[in-house]
Scaffold this motif. Structure first.
Motif, PDB file in Angstrom:
ATOM      1  N   VAL A  73       0.790  -0.751   0.411  1.00 30.80           N
ATOM      2  CA  VAL A  73      -0.144   0.246   0.535  1.00 30.80           C
ATOM      3  C   VAL A  73       1.038   1.129  -0.231  1.00 30.80           C
ATOM      4  CG1 VAL A  73      -1.477  -1.144   1.125  1.00 30.80           C
ATOM      5  CG2 VAL A  73      -0.457   0.623   2.670  1.00 30.80           C
ATOM      6  N   THR A  74       0.155   2.641  -0.115  1.00 30.13           N
ATOM      7  CA  THR A  74       1.373   3.751  -0.272  1.00 30.13           C
ATOM      8  C   THR A  74       1.525   4.396   1.208  1.00 30.13           C
ATOM      9  OG1 THR A  74      -1.169   5.362  -0.575  1.00 30.13           O
ATOM     10  CG2 THR A  74      -0.090   4.147  -2.499  1.00 30.13           C
ATOM     11  N   ASP A  75       2.545   4.804   0.984  1.00 26.53           N
ATOM     12  CA  ASP A  75       2.512   5.549   2.392  1.00 26.53           C
ATOM     13  C   ASP A  75       1.326   6.505   3.149  1.00 26.53           C
ATOM     14  OD1 ASP A  75       4.701   4.967   2.638  1.00 26.53           O
ATOM     15  OD2 ASP A  75       5.734   7.255   2.418  1.00 26.53           O
ATOM     16  N   ALA A  76       0.437   7.489   1.920  1.00 25.60           N
ATOM     17  CA  ALA A  76      -0.825   8.300   2.207  1.00 25.60           C
ATOM     18  C   ALA A  76      -1.788   6.714   3.062  1.00 25.60           C
ATOM     19  CB  ALA A  76      -1.124   8.607   1.214  1.00 25.60           C
ATOM     20  N   GLU A  77      -1.876   5.961   1.736  1.00 29.16           N
ATOM     21  CA  GLU A  77      -2.710   5.114   2.814  1.00 29.16           C
ATOM     22  C   GLU A  77      -2.136   4.484   4.299  1.00 29.16           C
ATOM     23  OE1 GLU A  77      -4.458   2.029  -0.696  1.00 29.16           O
ATOM     24  OE2 GLU A  77      -2.378   2.233  -0.886  1.00 29.16           O
ATOM     25  N   ALA A  78      -1.667   4.357   4.535  1.00 33.48           N
ATOM     26  CA  ALA A  78      -1.287   3.538   5.353  1.00 33.48           C
ATOM     27  C   ALA A  78      -1.366   4.178   6.549  1.00 33.48           C
ATOM     28  CB  ALA A  78       0.806   3.568   5.632  1.00 33.48           C
ATOM     29  N   VAL A  79      -1.315   6.389   6.319  1.00 30.33           N
ATOM     30  CA  VAL A  79      -1.573   7.533   7.196  1.00 30.33           C
ATOM     31  C   VAL A  79      -3.204   7.189   7.591  1.00 30.33           C
ATOM     32  CG1 VAL A  79      -1.407   9.363   6.910  1.00 30.33           C
ATOM     33  CG2 VAL A  79       0.839   8.183   6.587  1.00 30.33           C
ATOM     34  N   ARG A  80      -3.212   7.252   6.453  1.00 26.31           N
ATOM     35  CA  ARG A  80      -5.296   7.323   6.386  1.00 26.31           C
ATOM     36  C   ARG A  80      -5.287   6.127   6.988  1.00 26.31           C
ATOM     37  NH1 ARG A  80      -9.108  10.344   6.902  1.00 26.31           N
ATOM     38  NH2 ARG A  80      -9.609   9.181   8.252  1.00 26.31           N
ATOM     39  N   GLY A  81      -4.778   4.890   7.188  1.00 26.31           N
ATOM     40  CA  GLY A  81      -4.983   4.056   8.273  1.00 26.31           C
ATOM     41  C   GLY A  81      -5.730   3.953   8.961  1.00 26.31           C
ATOM     42  N   SER A  82      -3.723   4.502   9.980  1.00 23.89           N
ATOM     43  CA  SER A  82      -3.529   4.931  11.188  1.00 23.89           C
ATOM     44  C   SER A  82      -4.953   5.826  11.538  1.00 23.89           C
ATOM     45  CB  SER A  82      -2.776   5.812  11.000  1.00 23.89           C
ATOM     46  OG  SER A  82      -1.562   5.143  11.178  1.00 23.89           O
ATOM     47  N   LEU A  83      -5.783   7.257  10.469  1.00 23.61           N
ATOM     48  CA  LEU A  83      -6.795   7.503  11.296  1.00 23.61           C
ATOM     49  C   LEU A  83      -8.491   7.275  11.507  1.00 23.61           C
ATOM     50  CD1 LEU A  83      -5.879  11.118   9.184  1.00 23.61           C
ATOM     51  CD2 LEU A  83      -5.655  10.085  12.099  1.00 23.61           C
ATOM     52  N   ASP A  84      -8.184   5.968  10.446  1.00 22.96           N
ATOM     53  CA  ASP A  84      -9.119   5.143  10.232  1.00 22.96           C
ATOM     54  C   ASP A  84      -9.027   4.377  12.031  1.00 22.96           C
ATOM     55  OD1 ASP A  84     -10.257   5.686   7.844  1.00 22.96           O
ATOM     56  OD2 ASP A  84      -9.181   4.017   6.384  1.00 22.96           O
ATOM     57  N   LEU A  85      -8.110   3.741  12.763  1.00 22.30           N
ATOM     58  CA  LEU A  85      -7.983   3.145  13.893  1.00 22.30           C
ATOM     59  C   LEU A  85      -8.332   3.769  14.625  1.00 22.30           C
ATOM     60  CD1 LEU A  85      -4.697   0.854  12.312  1.00 22.30           C
ATOM     61  CD2 LEU A  85      -7.056  -0.410  13.092  1.00 22.30           C
ATOM     62  N   ALA A  86      -7.837   5.231  14.325  1.00 28.70           N
ATOM     63  CA  ALA A  86      -8.528   5.927  15.599  1.00 28.70           C
ATOM     64  C   ALA A  86      -9.632   6.589  15.582  1.00 28.70           C
ATOM     65  CB  ALA A  86      -7.464   7.406  15.616  1.00 28.70           C
ATOM     66  N   GLU A  87      -9.770   6.662  14.511  1.00 32.71           N
ATOM     67  CA  GLU A  87     -12.085   6.953  14.197  1.00 32.71           C
ATOM     68  C   GLU A  87     -12.436   6.050  14.179  1.00 32.71           C
ATOM     69  OE1 GLU A  87     -11.794   8.262  10.627  1.00 32.71           O
ATOM     70  OE2 GLU A  87     -11.143   9.689  11.447  1.00 32.71           O
ATOM     71  N   ALA A  88     -12.599   4.503  13.719  1.00 32.05           N
ATOM     72  CA  ALA A  88     -13.453   3.159  14.023  1.00 32.05           C
ATOM     73  C   ALA A  88     -13.067   2.396  14.917  1.00 32.05           C
ATOM     74  CB  ALA A  88     -13.001   2.277  12.735  1.00 32.05           C
ATOM     75  N   LYS A 126     -10.999   3.206  17.725  1.00 34.72           N
ATOM     76  CA  LYS A 126     -10.837   4.028  19.035  1.00 34.72           C
ATOM     77  C   LYS A 126      -9.183   3.840  19.406  1.00 34.72           C
ATOM     78  CE  LYS A 126     -14.870   5.072  18.238  1.00 34.72           C
ATOM     79  NZ  LYS A 126     -15.447   6.698  17.883  1.00 34.72           N
ATOM     80  N   VAL A 127      -7.642   3.147  19.049  1.00 33.88           N
ATOM     81  CA  VAL A 127      -6.736   3.144  18.958  1.00 33.88           C
ATOM     82  C   VAL A 127      -5.563   4.044  17.932  1.00 33.88           C
ATOM     83  CG1 VAL A 127      -7.360   0.658  19.736  1.00 33.88           C
ATOM     84  CG2 VAL A 127      -6.780   0.640  18.002  1.00 33.88           C
ATOM     85  N   TRP A 128      -4.780   4.323  18.776  1.00 32.04           N
ATOM     86  CA  TRP A 128      -3.955   5.494  18.129  1.00 32.04           C
ATOM     87  C   TRP A 128      -2.802   4.076  18.262  1.00 32.04           C
ATOM     88  CZ3 TRP A 128      -4.082   9.685  16.325  1.00 32.04           C
ATOM     89  CH2 TRP A 128      -2.599  10.163  16.198  1.00 32.04           C
ATOM     90  N   THR A 129      -2.189   4.408  16.798  1.00 33.11           N
ATOM     91  CA  THR A 129      -1.422   3.604  16.400  1.00 33.11           C
ATOM     92  C   THR A 129      -0.683   4.668  15.072  1.00 33.11           C
ATOM     93  OG1 THR A 129      -2.639   2.944  13.878  1.00 33.11           O
ATOM     94  CG2 THR A 129      -3.085   1.502  15.925  1.00 33.11           C
ATOM     95  N   GLU A 130       0.397   4.111  14.720  1.00 36.65           N
ATOM     96  CA  GLU A 130       2.047   3.973  13.664  1.00 36.65           C
ATOM     97  C   GLU A 130       1.404   3.725  12.252  1.00 36.65           C
ATOM     98  OE1 GLU A 130       5.835   1.364  14.628  1.00 36.65           O
ATOM     99  OE2 GLU A 130       4.563   2.123  16.659  1.00 36.65           O
ATOM    100  N   PRO A 131       2.119   4.535  11.280  1.00 36.20           N
ATOM    101  CA  PRO A 131       1.785   4.011   9.887  1.00 36.20           C
ATOM    102  C   PRO A 131       1.740   2.266   9.406  1.00 36.20           C
ATOM    103  CG  PRO A 131       2.359   6.259   9.919  1.00 36.20           C
ATOM    104  CD  PRO A 131       1.774   5.443  11.803  1.00 36.20           C
ATOM    105  N   ALA A 132       2.770   2.122  10.029  1.00 35.10           N
ATOM    106  CA  ALA A 132       3.349   0.725  10.369  1.00 35.10           C
ATOM    107  C   ALA A 132       2.208  -0.785  11.011  1.00 35.10           C
ATOM    108  CB  ALA A 132       4.718  -0.122  11.067  1.00 35.10           C
ATOM    109  N   ALA A 133       0.866  -0.248  10.787  1.00 32.97           N
ATOM    110  CA  ALA A 133      -0.529  -0.794  11.491  1.00 32.97           C
ATOM    111  C   ALA A 133      -1.124  -0.118  10.822  1.00 32.97           C
ATOM    112  CB  ALA A 133      -0.309  -0.593  13.272  1.00 32.97           C
ATOM    113  N   GLY A 134      -1.338   1.322  10.583  1.00 36.96           N
ATOM    114  CA  GLY A 134      -2.533   1.647   9.792  1.00 36.96           C
ATOM    115  C   GLY A 134      -2.388   0.942   8.649  1.00 36.96           C
ATOM    116  N   CYS A 135      -1.266   0.790   7.618  1.00 36.38           N
ATOM    117  CA  CYS A 135      -1.231   0.209   6.629  1.00 36.38           C
ATOM    118  C   CYS A 135      -2.505  -1.144   6.817  1.00 36.38           C
ATOM    119  CB  CYS A 135       0.135  -0.050   6.123  1.00 36.38           C
ATOM    120  SG  CYS A 135       0.836  -1.916   7.040  1.00 36.38           S
ATOM    121  N   LEU A 136      -2.457  -1.398   7.747  1.00 34.77           N
ATOM    122  CA  LEU A 136      -3.905  -2.693   7.350  1.00 34.77           C
ATOM    123  C   LEU A 136      -4.983  -2.596   6.691  1.00 34.77           C
ATOM    124  CD1 LEU A 136      -2.675  -4.606  10.709  1.00 34.77           C
ATOM    125  CD2 LEU A 136      -1.794  -5.204   8.510  1.00 34.77           C
ATOM    126  N   VAL A 137      -5.159  -1.160   7.090  1.00 38.23           N
ATOM    127  CA  VAL A 137      -6.614  -1.153   6.900  1.00 38.23           C
ATOM    128  C   VAL A 137      -7.096  -1.210   5.240  1.00 38.23           C
ATOM    129  CG1 VAL A 137      -8.693   0.412   7.281  1.00 38.23           C
ATOM    130  CG2 VAL A 137      -6.991   0.052   9.503  1.00 38.23           C
TER     131      VAL A 137
END
Length: 320
Positions: free
Chosen positions: A252-267, A269-280
């Protein structure tokens, strides 16, 4: 050559009093967002904020008296260095951490806070070269992924996930050098052979995807902002685990990973780094490939990113 279930179970016994058995929980928010049942393994709640404490502790516990006295050296883009510094401090072992200057400042500060000697280099390739020199001077290398003991330690994540989660069809795991995905796949596939394991990388740090395409590990210069997923190459050890046990590696792209971190925070309710955000974003691709009847498991590997870091990346990539 591959780490087996017995090795992972042995590592679990070795480190059980040093690390946290992190929660495995269903995520109603991600289930609603993705449209399929989602269970998360919250390794961001682990000691030092990531799964890295597991492999670091397993290796540190394996040292003999002479190795403990001499100390260890570790190369890291962030989380491995924090974990080695903290766990070495707890076990009375002197640690030297080598990081590229691109590593998060917070990672450097945390490693120093735990008493480690930190050396900064121009890039990750230089970091590995310096660590090799320090190893030749008598320090024991605590490699972030090219070590069966470290892989077995990271595999305890998969051991717990397989035993604690409800029904799953697919598990997604981030890949840097491949130690986590190798260990998780070894445990999950042994305990739940019907479950598919997927690796996830970011563009510019997709060393495992490139290795699979080439048929062997290949070097590259990492360019992704996700420094915790940015080794200069995977190794034969992790490559063979992924080739044997992992369904595919998604990039996935860096932008998708960052968006994924925000998705994890919003959906979630956990605060993650993009290394986890890329999973979304990768999870959406898995759903497209295997169909809407899947039940997903996400290994949320770490949360060592500041609010400022994530907001800066979100502005850079125009991610709202």
């Amino acid at each position: 050559m591959l780490v087996d279930l017995a090795a992972v179970e042995a590592a679990a016994s070795t480190i059980q009093h040093d690390v946290v058995r992190t929660p495995t929980v269903e995520s109603p928010g991600l289930t609603d967002a993705l449209g399929v049942p989602v269970t998360v393994k919250l390794e961001l709640l682990q000691r030092t904020g990531s799964f890295k404490a597991r492999g670091a502790t397993a290796k540190l516990r394996s040292l003999d008296d002479a190795e403990r006295t001499a100390g260890v050296v570790a190369v890291s883009g962030g989380n491995h260095g924090i974990a080695v510094a903290a766990m070495a401090d707890a076990l009375g072992v002197k640690a030297t951490i080598v990081m590229p200057r691109s590593a998060p400042r917070r990672a450097v500060e945390l490693a120093e806070r735990h008493g480690a000697s930190v050396h900064l280099t121009g890039d990750v390739t230089e970091a590995f070269a310096l660590s090799a020199r320090l190893q030749s001077e008598g320090l024991t290398l605590l490699h972030p992924f090219d070590d069966p003991i470290v892989i077995a330690g990271q595999g305890t994540v998969g051991l717990e996930f397989a035993r604690d989660a409800g029904p799953l069809t697919d598990v997604l795991v981030s890949i840097g050098g491949g130690g986590l995905v190798s260990g998780v796949a070894a445990a999950v596939r042994a305990l739940r052979p019907e479950v598919r394991v997927w690796g996830v990388e970011t563009e510019g740090s997709d060393t495992m995807a490139q290795a699979l395409a080439a048929g062997a590990p290949v070097p590259m210069v990492p360019t992704s902002i996700v420094t915790t997923l940015s080794p200069p190459a995977v190794t034969e050890l992790t490559f063979e685990h992924v080739r044997a046990l992992v369904e595919d590696v998604l990039v996935v792209t860096d932008a998708e990973a960052v968006r994924g971190s925000l998705d994890l925070a919003e959906a979630a309710k956990v605060w993650t780094e993009p290394a986890a955000g890329c999973l979304v974003p990768a999870a959406r691709r898995v759903i497209e490939r295997v169909g809407p009847s899947c039940r997903l498991g996400l290994v949320v590997c770490g949360g060592n990113a500041t609010v400022s870091d994530v907001l800066t990346w979100a502005e850079r990539f125009h991610v709202a």
